[in-house]
Design an enzyme around this catalytic site. Structure first.
Site, short mmCIF file in Angstrom:
data_model
loop_
_atom_site.label_atom_id
_atom_site.label_comp_id
_atom_site.label_asym_id
_atom_site.label_seq_id
_atom_site.Cartn_x
_atom_site.Cartn_y
_atom_site.Cartn_z
N ARG A 227 -3.23 -1.99 -6.59
CA ARG A 227 -2.40 -2.64 -6.74
C ARG A 227 -3.01 -3.97 -7.56
O ARG A 227 -3.13 -3.44 -8.07
CB ARG A 227 -2.39 -3.22 -5.66
CG ARG A 227 -4.04 -4.22 -4.99
CD ARG A 227 -4.49 -5.10 -3.39
NE ARG A 227 -5.42 -4.54 -3.59
CZ ARG A 227 -6.27 -4.55 -1.94
NH1 ARG A 227 -5.34 -5.26 -1.41
NH2 ARG A 227 -7.62 -4.58 -1.90
N TYR B 152 13.75 -34.07 -19.41
CA TYR B 152 12.15 -34.12 -19.37
C TYR B 152 11.67 -34.13 -17.54
O TYR B 152 12.44 -34.62 -16.49
CB TYR B 152 11.09 -34.90 -20.00
CG TYR B 152 12.11 -36.45 -19.20
CD1 TYR B 152 10.80 -37.48 -18.53
CD2 TYR B 152 12.88 -37.91 -19.43
CE1 TYR B 152 11.02 -38.30 -18.06
CE2 TYR B 152 12.72 -38.99 -19.07
CZ TYR B 152 11.77 -38.81 -17.99
OH TYR B 152 11.58 -40.77 -17.49
N CYS C 43 10.15 -38.20 -11.92
CA CYS C 43 8.59 -38.93 -12.30
C CYS C 43 7.89 -39.25 -10.62
O CYS C 43 7.26 -39.25 -10.75
CB CYS C 43 9.04 -40.49 -12.68
SG CYS C 43 9.79 -41.75 -12.49
N SER D 145 15.40 -42.08 -14.30
CA SER D 145 14.38 -41.39 -14.36
C SER D 145 14.63 -41.50 -12.68
O SER D 145 14.65 -42.26 -12.21
CB SER D 145 12.72 -41.89 -14.29
OG SER D 145 11.89 -41.42 -14.12
N GLY E 224 -5.65 -10.75 6.59
CA GLY E 224 -5.50 -11.05 8.48
C GLY E 224 -5.43 -9.86 9.81
O GLY E 224 -5.28 -9.81 10.34
N ARG F 170 -3.30 3.18 8.06
CA ARG F 170 -3.99 2.25 7.52
C ARG F 170 -2.70 0.68 7.91
O ARG F 170 -1.19 1.37 7.00
CB ARG F 170 -3.87 2.12 5.63
CG ARG F 170 -4.80 3.77 5.80
CD ARG F 170 -4.60 4.27 4.20
NE ARG F 170 -5.12 3.35 3.68
CZ ARG F 170 -5.64 3.53 1.54
NH1 ARG F 170 -4.61 4.88 1.25
NH2 ARG F 170 -5.90 2.90 1.05
N MET G 227 -4.91 -5.64 10.96
CA MET G 227 -5.35 -5.07 11.54
C MET G 227 -6.11 -4.05 9.73
O MET G 227 -6.34 -3.70 8.98
CB MET G 227 -4.99 -3.91 11.95
CG MET G 227 -5.71 -2.84 12.83
SD MET G 227 -5.26 -1.83 13.29
CE MET G 227 -5.40 -0.59 11.77
N LYS H 178 1.01 -0.96 -0.37
CA LYS H 178 -0.06 -0.40 -0.11
C LYS H 178 0.86 1.39 -0.33
O LYS H 178 1.04 1.30 -0.66
CB LYS H 178 -1.00 -0.33 1.34
CG LYS H 178 -1.99 0.65 0.85
CD LYS H 178 -3.28 0.59 2.40
CE LYS H 178 -3.62 -0.69 2.25
NZ LYS H 178 -4.70 -1.24 3.72
N HIS I 172 -14.71 -9.44 0.44
CA HIS I 172 -14.39 -10.23 0.40
C HIS I 172 -14.29 -11.83 0.08
O HIS I 172 -13.29 -12.26 -0.68
CB HIS I 172 -14.65 -9.94 1.94
CG HIS I 172 -13.42 -11.52 2.85
ND1 HIS I 172 -13.88 -12.73 3.17
CD2 HIS I 172 -11.80 -11.15 3.03
CE1 HIS I 172 -12.80 -13.23 3.61
NE2 HIS I 172 -11.94 -11.90 4.09
P1 ADP Z 1 -7.51 -2.63 3.26
O1 ADP Z 1 -6.45 -2.62 3.43
O2 ADP Z 1 -8.68 -3.37 3.96
O3 ADP Z 1 -8.05 -2.33 1.61
P2 ADP Z 1 -7.50 0.22 3.40
O4 ADP Z 1 -6.12 0.80 4.19
O5 ADP Z 1 -7.20 0.47 2.04
O6 ADP Z 1 -7.75 -0.64 3.65
O7 ADP Z 1 -8.14 1.14 4.25
C1 ADP Z 1 -9.75 0.27 3.43
C2 ADP Z 1 -10.59 2.27 2.79
O8 ADP Z 1 -10.58 3.17 3.61
C3 ADP Z 1 -9.96 2.44 1.64
O9 ADP Z 1 -10.70 2.13 0.78
C4 ADP Z 1 -10.55 3.62 1.45
O10 ADP Z 1 -11.88 3.66 1.22
C5 ADP Z 1 -10.59 4.29 3.12
N1 ADP Z 1 -10.00 5.39 3.21
C6 ADP Z 1 -8.60 4.34 3.56
N2 ADP Z 1 -7.71 5.75 3.54
C7 ADP Z 1 -8.21 6.88 3.31
C8 ADP Z 1 -8.68 8.26 3.70
N3 ADP Z 1 -7.39 8.59 3.94
N4 ADP Z 1 -9.35 8.68 3.38
C9 ADP Z 1 -10.54 8.87 2.54
N5 ADP Z 1 -10.56 7.32 2.74
C10 ADP Z 1 -9.75 6.03 3.22
MG MG Z 2 -7.63 -1.02 0.67
#
Ligand code: ADP
Ligand code: MG
Ligand code: MG
Length: 914
Positions: A368, A883, A863, A796, A119, A110, A121, A40, A484
């Site tokens: 991504r 092979y 094999c 083999s 998994g 984030r 936060m 990210k 999800h």
């Molecule tokens: P994940 O890894 O679960 O995708 P993110 O860190 O991308 O989590 O955050 C999830 C959502 O939170 C983003 O898709 C966005 O909609 C919102 N978000 C994250 N950062 C911001 C920000 N700076 N301003 C507005 N919305 C945000």
């Molecule tokens: Mg995201």
């Protein structure tokens, strides 16, 4: 008062850069720094650098996370100051101040590891709000509802994520419950209908809830909030969900996560605001069209969480009663189109993006590489090459070999009748038939008992991943194509139908109900259903499945693959059906045809038993005479299916007692049919029992003691070859002797083979070419490979046995301790799955070197199971094998792995560009 982290100076004080800024048109980081900044953070930096609008912020590196764990959960020295600088940087750019009610600056916090990890936060949004700041925000925006909506969201997220209240009451969010009660009391249905006063009350009630549950006051100090959130991200690296996920996907524990702290933009500031997600191409089919969903006047994860059902971004994708972003906000849509095209050209791959529109202005929050189905993976790789964005070599490198599995597996028979009871979104293609289960744990329990299950949930969350990974399919009632369930299922190659709104799921009574054509259908746990991930259909009962048809893109790509690879790819097949299937998948011959499976066929097991139980050679020969014609017709079938291609047939390998009857009833039956007393059979059984069959009387040892067995098999092979040859069918038999450890063993078996073959050819008057070689599956065979190669035309590697005998670990018993070994880090992975290149591989190197030292053209293959495992295939390429041989479904995987290995070589030699 400001709170600082408990930072004691780390042992070595360094001026290391711990925080990387992005914003104002340039960034400290870039796409190449994903190991340091997480996926990210690297994406945010790169987007900033290429001029895409991204709210400014800063990323704390993964090294801080690693240091944090290595140093008793203390931050490295200097972090405090660098974070402060980061905040000042954003304040300067935006002319706002963190914690200042007059011009408030809010952040999102984030998490982001090198690879995306569900998994981890959850994100905390709107950080920096307290009573005074909220009031200021209301004043500044003139929108009290917005200010307090943001505030109540923040308090709840802080409680859920930072203080860990989420899911405390068996998955029920405590704040959600309070919110619902409030809505009921006021008689409103939507969150958005709550008046500012109610939202303010919610803030107070949420804070009280936190105090009640944790005996801590909600921190009013923005800096304390910030450090709380940062600490929670680092802490989440070790939470059980993340640990499980890493184990499931082989992600090393020491990678660590980064933390990105970013200025908030608001998608919930009115009707000219929105938030959304999208893929630059269709992630299910790979088609070149934007695929996205959005919500007006919404924030953050509302789209992914499935709270409100999102609308399509493009007009083209819109259904009845829906409003696309293209129509609702044409200006922002045009900008989005430009941005996504720029991103795709820049990254030269499908991007999965997250965006927010604040007052008509577009902001990108994430990009991504998009997770995609196998079909989309192939189509996109071929299309990008055709569009000139990537070279063909790179298109090959883009294929994840293991993922091809998904493409090759069956789909529903289009001619079968389907009793469709509901239709959801076709979220991840495939055909799944299984028993309904309603929880991940139940899915695991039943899967372990060998049942196929379909996991049915209202919505899935990261807690469900272990259940999803064992389910044949996943069905959800809520959520879109980017929910999800959909994203994880596509990543895993699991069939998934999402957002099937007709499903009324009742977890408590273990059933779901749908109304279809005026009647109610109730489906309970354990009932069988079928789901079609390509159409979204949910059907009662088990719908028959058929083999998949491979499309044009697959053929194109595999054509490129075959040009790039050096290794030949054969298949392990014991029947004409398997041989034919493997040939469709591109097998260039059979590398291992096991003859023992044929011995188990019901029409001949009796003769086999008679042979084993016979007291002397004459008796054995009588029984073998019955087996001969059957074996001959087996081989004829296989030779025919593999016409023109080499077929390696291994002579009998397992110890004889494997064929004997086991239960008293079976023993009696055999005794009756053979006309002997049951005691005789039982005695024989005992006489043949071995302490350690894996190292016992098997393979060529049987050929030495009972030459007539191998003679009969060779006769069957050569007679079959002669018969077909007479018909004009081209056959290339390769006769393979198992478990050779000594030169003399091979010399004898070779002599036996040649004598028998000569005799058959004299009888039939037909000449066929054949070769005689050996399995290399004992360490001794590797050490004396030169002696053996003097007589053998091919080697083999039987890497299953070679792994057993090298480690001295019985494959059948390793399950007792191997999982522990892996969990405790004694061994990296199961050597029966991925070839141990260090130990077993070294023996193979020795064997290749010694073998070719006396016979330069010695043909060498592998094999064992490893022949279809990509890292092992790469090893075989590097060591100069001719092979690999894999099970039919893994043949395309091996072809791609072989091509990738060859291309990596050429990159290393500088022949092709990276
Ligand atoms: P994940 O890894 O679960 O995708 P993110 O860190 O991308 O989590 O955050 C999830 C959502 O939170 C983003 O898709 C966005 O909609 C919102 N978000 C994250 N950062 C911001 C920000 N700076 N301003 C507005 N919305 C945000
Ligand atoms: Mg995201
Ligand atoms: Mg073996």
């Amino acid at each position: 008062m400001t709170t600082t982290p408990e930072s004691t100076p780390a042992p070595q004080t360094t001026a290391a850069k711990l925080v990387y800024l992005f914003g104002g048109g340039s960034a400290d980081g870039s796409a190449e720094m994903r190991n340091l900044l997480g996926g990210k953070g690297a994406g945010l930096a790169e987007m900033t650098n290429i001029g895409i609008p991204v709210p400014p912020g800063f990323t704390i590196t993964t090294e801080v996370c690693t240091a944090f764990y290595e140093n008793d959960r203390r931050y490295p020295a200097g972090l405090d100051e660098q974070v402060r600088e980061g905040v000042r940087f954003v304040e300067g750019l935006l002319e706002r101040r963190f914690g200042d009610p007059a011009r408030p600056l809010l952040f999102s916090v984030r998490s982001g590891a090198r690879v995306s990890m569900p998994g981890m936060m959850d994100t905390v949004l709107n950080l920096g709000l307290n009573d005074a700041v909220a009031e200021g925000l209301a004043r500044e925006t003139g929108d009290e509802r917005f200010a307090y909506d943001s505030y109540r969201r923040f308090v709840a997220m802080y409680g859920d994520v930072v203080l860990g209240l989420k899911g405390e009451d068996k998955g029920v969010d405590p704040f959600e419950a309070i919110l619902e009660a409030k809505k009921r009391a006021l008689g409103v249905e939507q969150d958005t209908q709550l008046p500012p006063k109610a939202l303010k009350e919610l803030v107070v009630e949420f804070k009280y809830e936190i105090w009640k549950r944790r005996q801590v006051r909600f921190p009013e100090d923005p800096w304390e909030q910030l450090w709380g959130a940062i600490g929670a991200v680092f802490g989440s690296w070790e939470n059980p969900r993340a640990v499980t996920y890493r184990r499931l996907y082989d992600i090393p524990n020491n990678w660590g996560t980064a933390v990105s702290v970013q200025a908030m933009v608001f998608g919930n500031l009115g009707e000219d605001c929105a938030t959304g997600v999208g893929f630059t191409r269709d992630p299910a089919t790979g088609e070149k069209r934007f695929y996205g969903e959005y919500l007006v006047n919404a924030q953050g994860e509302d789209v992914v969480a499935g709270i409100r059902t999102p609308q399509p971004v493009t007009k083209e994708a819109k259904g009845d009663g829906q409003v696309s972003l293209e129509e609702a906000m044409p200006q922002a849509f045009a900008e989005l189109t430009q941005v996504y095209q720029t991103l795709e050209r820049h990254y030269r791959d499908i991007q999965d993006i997250e965006f927010t529109i604040q007052k008509g202005r577009l902001w990108l929050l994430q990009t991504r590489a998009g997770k995609r189905t196998a079909r989309a993976m192939i189509k996109v790789a071929v299309d990008l090459a055709d569009e000139g964005l990537i070279a063909r070599e790179e298109a090959i490198m883009r294929v994840e070999p293991d993922k091809l599995d998904e493409l090759l597996h069956p789909t529903f028979d289009s001619k079968a009748t389907r009793e469709v009871i509901a239709t959801g979104l076709p979220a991840s293609p495939g055909a799944a038939v299984g028993k309904v289960v309603f929880s991940a744990d139940e899915a695991v329990a039943r899967a372990e008992a060998g049942e196929k299950v379909v996991l049915v949930r209202v919505e899935t969350s990261p807690e469900d991943v272990h259940g999803m990974s064992v389910a044949a399919g996943i069905l959800t009632a809520r959520g879109g194509m980017t929910s999800h369930a959909a994203v994880v299922a596509r990543g895993m190659g699991r069939c998934c139908v999402a957002g099937c709104g007709a499903l009324q799921i009742d977890y408590a009574s273990g059933c779901f109900t749908v109304s279809t054509e005026g009647r109610e259908v109730v489906v309970g746990e354990g009932d069988t259903i079928s789901i079609d991930g390509s159409t979204g259909e949910v059907m009662l009962g088990a719908v028959p499945v058929v083999d998949s048809t491979l499309d044009e893109n697959f053929a194109t790509l595999m054509g490129w693959v075959d040009q790039a690879r050096r290794l030949r790819v054969r298949t392990n097949a014991d029947t004409p059906q398997d041989a034919a299937l493997a040939r469709q998948f591109g097998a260039e011959g059979i590398g291992l045809c096991r003859t023992e499976h044929m011995f188990f066929e019901p029409d001949r097991i009796l003769a086999v038993r008679e042979m084993i139980l016979a007291g002397d050679e004459a008796g054995r020969r009588r029984a073998l005479a019955k087996i001969l014609p059957m074996q001959r017709s087996d081989f004829e079938g296989i030779f025919r299916a593999m016409e023109g291609l080499p077929v390696t047939i291994r002579l009998l390998d397992p110890p004889l007692h494997e064929f004997l009857p086991k239960t008293p009833a079976e023993i009696e039956e055999v005794a009756r049919e053979l006309g002997v007393a049951a005691e005789v059979v039982a005695q024989h059984n005992e006489a043949l029992a071995e302490f350690n069959p894996m190292l016992g009387h098997r393979g060529c040892r049987l050929g030495v003691t009972y030459p007539e067995i191998y003679e009969t098999q060779v006769r069957a092979i050569i007679e079959a070859a002669c018969n077909l040859s007479r018909e004009g069918v081209r056959v290339l038999p390769e006769i393979m002797i198992p478990i050779v450890g000594m030169e003399e063993e091979f010399v004898r078996m070779r002599q036996l083979t040649e004598d028998t073959a000569a005799q058959v050819m004299a009888e039939t008057g037909v000449r066929v070419d054949y070769t005689v070689g050996t399995m290399i599956e004992l360490p001794r065979a590797c050490m004396v490979a030169d002696e053996i190669a003097r007589h053998a035309e091919f080697f083999s590697f039987g890497t299953n046995d070679l792994t057993q005998t090298t480690y001295g670990i019985s494959r059948d018993d390793s399950a007792h301790f191997m999982p522990d070994y892996i969990a405790k880090g004694v061994i990296e992975g199961d050597p029966f799955v991925k070839l141990d290149q260090e130990g077993v591989g070294e023996l193979m190197r020795i064997a290749v070197g010694k073998g070719r030292s006396v016979r330069p053209g010695l043909k060498i293959g592998i094999c064992g199971e490893h022949g279809g495992e990509p890292t092992s295939v790469e090893f075989c390429h590097r060591e100069g094998l001719d092979y690999v041989s894999a099970s039919p479904y893994r043949v395309p995987i091996a072809r791609v792995a072989a091509a990738q290995a060859a291309l990596r070589d050429r990159v290393a030699e500088g022949v092709v560009a990276q």
